[in-house]
Each structure stands twice: as C-alpha cells, then as structure tokens.
Design an enzyme around this catalytic site. Structure first.
Site: not given
Ligand code: GLN
Length: 554
Positions: A26, A30, A160, A205, A237, A395, A521, A523
């Site tokens: 964290g 990225g 890890d 270090q 350092k 969605c 979606h 976004e």
């Molecule tokens: N659970 C809903 C579906 O599978 C919506 C999925 C989501 O919001 N990504 O259709």
C-alpha cells in the site's frame, strides 16, 4: 534483408522497467509505475504496463473485493487487478488480459503443458519452467503492444514467498536482455518516528538487502515519505547503503491529486535519470497538457456533495474507479466533489434515516452483489425519485432503480430481482438466459466492452454526443424482457439497448431533473482528461441544482 533490419530495430527498442516494493504494501507502487510511464510518454515514448500478481487466482474476478480491492474490467472482458485501472487512467492505453500475469495463469499453463507431455522425461520445476513461462508472457506483451518501454510491476512486498518466481524471472531477464535495457525501481517506506522526528532509512536498507539476496540490485529508489520530501542526509544514506546514485533516490510525497505524482517525481529529476540509465535519447518532456489537467483538479473551490449508497464493507478500494470517475467529472464541471458513504442497511432498520440524503446534492448507487443492503438501496433511490434528487445508478443501481419503478410507479407489488428474492411474483430483473446453465463462477458473467445504441435526442445521446458507444459490462442479471412493455407503458424510458435489442442498457426518467441508470459500468472508461458522460451528467446536474438552475445545462 530489410525485414531483418526492421525486426532487429524493433527488438532493440524494447526496454523493461521492473518495479518492486519493500517494507509495506500500500505504498503507492502502482502510482509510481504510472508516474514513470507518464514521464516516458511526456518524452514521446510508447509505453505499456504489466501487473504481475503472485496469487494463485487465475484472475481477480473471483477474489473478495473487500479485501483485495476493486475488480477492474478491461475491454476484452478480463477481470483485472485494480492497478490496471490506474495504468489505463494515467497512461491512456487500452490494456488486455495479457497485461495482468497471475501465478494462477502461469501454473495453470505449466501444468497443462506437463499433462500434454510437453516436458516429457523432465522434472518440471519452478526454475526454469515457471520462470520461463513468466518471461515468455512478459516478452509476449512487449511484442504485442509494440511498446518502446514495458513497465512491469510486481505485486506484494519483497520477501513474500509467493513473489519469488516473478523476482527470479526479473533477475534472469536482466541478464538475458542487452545490458542497459532493463531497470529496477524499488519503492519503499521511510517512516518518521514522532519521538525522534527523523526519517528512518533502516527499513529501506533491509528491504534492499532482501532484494540483493535474490540477486536483484535496484537502480532507483522511490521512498514513500510522510510530511514532505526526504532531506539530503537520509537521501545520501539510502544511496550509500543501498548502492544507488544519490540522484536516483526520490521522494513520493503526499499529493492533493494523484495525477500530480508524475510532476512531483519529474521535478526531482527522475525522468531524465530513467532515460539516461536506459540509454534512451532524451528529449525535453512536454507536460503542458498534463499540468493544465492537474490544475483543473486543484483550482475549483465550490464543492458538490455526493452520497454513495451501499454497504460500509464495500468502502475504500472497492470503488476506486467510481470515485475517480466522479473526480474526473468534477474537474470538467469546475467543482470539487465530496463523496460520503451512506450505509443502506440503516435505512432498512429505520426508514426515517433516509432523510440524511437531503444534505446531498446528488446520489449514486454503485454496482454490487447480493441481497444484503439491497432494500436499503431501493429506499434511497425511492427518495431520489420522489424528491427529484439527481441520481445515477450503476449496474446493480440500475437494476434496483428498475425494481423501484416497477413496484411504486407501475404498481407491480413485490417486484424484485431474483438475485434478492428468487420466488418474487414479479421478477423484473432476472438471470440472463445464458447464465441459467452456468455453474462455474470464474469469468462467466456478461463481461467486457459491448456496443450500446442510444436513442436520438435522449439525455444519454446528449451526454455522449453519439448514438453508438462502447461500454464495459460485468453482470449476470438483466431487465426481464417479459416486463419491458409494462415498464414502458408505466412511463419508464429505456433509451439505450444492445444492437440485437436483447438487452435494456439504460433507464432514464425524463421528467426528473437528472435520473439515470446504466446496466454497464461507465467508470471503467473514465479518464482524467475525458470524464465518463453519465458521471459528468450526475456531477453537473448536482452542481446546477445546487446553484438553483431550473434545468441542468449540458
Ligand atoms: N449483481 C448484479 C448482477 O450480477 C449486478 C452486478 C454489478 O453491479 N456489477 O447482474
């Protein structure tokens, strides 16, 4: 002859920058990866980025987003680690499933090869077979993307056990690729202990020591610092003890906007040193557009308050792309956005609690799964519809908005999604027909970019400026075709659909100030310089309503 020359030139041009992390997870590894990429892009180089994830899942789709963070969906439908979202947002590149290498994929392929007799007579081992497969995949991405520089970030922290095969593959590649064509950037933490007030370099270090034990020596070190850049002393350092040049130690400081980090590291001279070490002919970086963009994020003073209605458990990293899309939209609308999480289960316990939404300029119900909190989300969006509060449903949010409309406007009592109430008398949201037969859960939803047709003259058409768009999907349920007519007769408008007309993709209530739901979606395709239209719509409408405009102005 010509062919050979061309091939050779292409071959020579590929450089690899490996990014590892130490001390803690964290630390924004990225973001450092994105920043290095941006510095190279600002100098005219083509870059691409790969995330190596040491977990055994084949992709991020089956992991718990509450623990591991958001599942980022790519155009090709691959369910990626959320760092790929950051790569796409910073670098403006479109990535594919090849850009996310997990141990699961690597072992699956090696074991499949073994079963097919590909290693007959040999003992199949981590070195060389697993490491060879990792290297093959990395070189394949370099080849397929044609990038001048491939950024390769290794998930997790040095030390890890799971990450070892990846680091070993990096070590081998540093030897196999021409000298000077690979670079290792190590990201660490330099804490400041309150009692002493002095930056402590020892953890750095130690983590470099850990790297060296597996044969890797960093070329550059980026130290995540608290409270400002590293003073010269600890920098010297780190350089001395970790065997890097002093000019190759940088501070990753707190920034107001994430998109500022490339500028902060550039200012410290990192871009020139990266190019110098890689023998890339340096040219002056051009950050002018990026700087203008960062200014648009920082300058506004007016704030729009958006309520994100969901489950607390989903907080933080689960909705990185949604948060970023809202911020991109705010920068374009000329405001800031305050995003508050509202737990919808509270509304289920006491419906009067929904009044809290009156303090907000707009409401967003993001994607989600399962029954818990769903009725509360319906209460929230009922409040938005009846109080004419700007609303965007993504969605699950779109599906539940359809349920709310079916119940309370169309009068279909008990309407629900079969995801929540399998025995509902009105399954307005039901499983996609192709989903009914599926038993495996990995990579089996309706995934990735699909074309969406938008009705001429509708709000989505206006927002997108086009009647055909491509947006990314990740769902199993859909608006049940058996209810389309009843919903539309009841006044619901679905101005977006799939080209074969098999899916309703958007819900729009035109008589309201701003009420939109998308099955996809948007976004995932929002970029800081080009915000997602539905998100821009929500933020702009919330701002306009706050300013008392009778209609939102797009
Ligand atoms: N659970 C809903 C579906 O599978 C919506 C999925 C989501 O919001 N990504 O259709």
């Amino acid at each position: 002859m010509l062919k050979t020359v061309v091939y050779w030139q292409v071959f020579l041009l590929v450089k690899y920058i490996f990014i590892t992390g130490g001390v803690l997870s964290g630390l924004g590894k990225g973001l450092v990866t994105c920043s290095v990429g941006k510095m190279l892009q600002a100098r005219g180089f083509d870059v691409s980025a790969v995330k190596c994830d040491p977990y055994l899942n084949v992709d991020a789709g089956t992991m718990n987003p509450y623990i591991h963070g958001e599942v980022f969906v790519l155009d090709d439908g691959y369910e990626a680690d959320m760092d790929l979202g950051a790569y796409e947002r910073f670098l403006g590149v479109e990535l594919t499933g090849l850009n996310n290498i997990t141990s699961g994929q690597v072992y699956q392929r090696v074991i499949q090869e073994e079963r097919e007799g590909g290693y007959l007579g040999r003992c199949v081992q981590i070195i060389p077979h697993v490491t060879d497969e990792i290297k093959r995949r990395l070189r394949l991405v370099a080849d397929k993307t044609g990038a001048d520089v491939l950024l390769v970030e290794c998930g997790g922290t040095v030390g890890d056990i799971e990450g070892l095969p990846f680091l070993e593959a990096f070590r081998q590649m540093r030897l196999e690729e021409p000298r000077g064509d690979t670079l290792l950037v190590h990201v660490t933490l330099v804490p400041v202990l309150d009692a002493v007030g002095e930056p402590k370099t020892k953890p750095t270090q130690h983590s470099v020591k850990e790297l060296r034990a597996i044969g890797l020596q960093p070329d550059l070190i980026v130290a995540r610092t608290e409270g400002g850049p590293l003073p010269d002393d600890p920098k010297r350092k780190i350089a001395l003890y970790c065997s890097v040049e002093e000019k190759a130690v940088y501070s990753s400081v707190d920034v107001e906007s994430l998109y500022e980090l490339p500028l902060v590291l550039e200012e410290q001279g990192m871009g020139d040193v990266v190019c110098d070490y890689l023998g890339l002919k340096d040219c002056a970086p051009d950050f002018s557009e990026w700087e203008d963009m960062v200014r648009a994020f920082k300058e506004p003073t007016e704030t729009v308050k958006i309520a994100m209605c969901g489950k607390y458990a989903e907080l933080a990293d689960c909705y990185v792309s949604v948060n970023e899309a809202l911020r991109h939209a705010a920068a374009k609308a000329g405001c800031r956005v305050q995003i508050d999480w509202i737990e919808t289960e509270f509304f289920e316990e006491d419906i009067r609690q929904v009044k809290v939404l009156e303090e907000y300029d707009g409401v967003l119900v993001p994607g989600g799964f399962g029954q818990r909190g769903a009725e509360g989300k319906i209460i929230a969006l009922n409040h938005c519809r009846t109080r004419d509060l700007p609303f965007l449903g993504i969605c699950y949010g779109f599906q539940l908005a359809t349920v709310e409309y079916a119940r309370y406007v169309v009068g279909l009592e008990g309407a629900a999604s079969t995801e929540c109430v399998p025995e509902t008398p009105h399954p307005v949201i039901d499983l996609l027909p192709e989903q009914k037969e599926i038993s495996e859960l990995g990579g089996t939803m309706r995934l990735g970019a699909n074309t969406v047709i938008l009705d001429e003259g509708s709000l989505p058409h206006k927002l997108y400026g086009s009647t055909e768009v491509r947006e990314r999907h990740r769902h199993r349920w859909e608006v049940n075709p058996e209810y389309w007519e009843r919903l539309e007769e009841g006044g619901a408008v679905f101005p977006g659909w799939s080209p074969d007309k098999g899916f309703k993709e958007i819900l729009w209530l035109p008589e309201l100030y701003f009420f939109l739901g998308t099955q996809f979606h948007p976004e995932f395709k929002s970029r800081p310089w080009s915000p997602s239209p539905p998100y821009y719509g929500l933020v702009k409408a919330s701002l306009d309503r706050k300013r008392g405009k009778p209609r939102p102005e797009f």
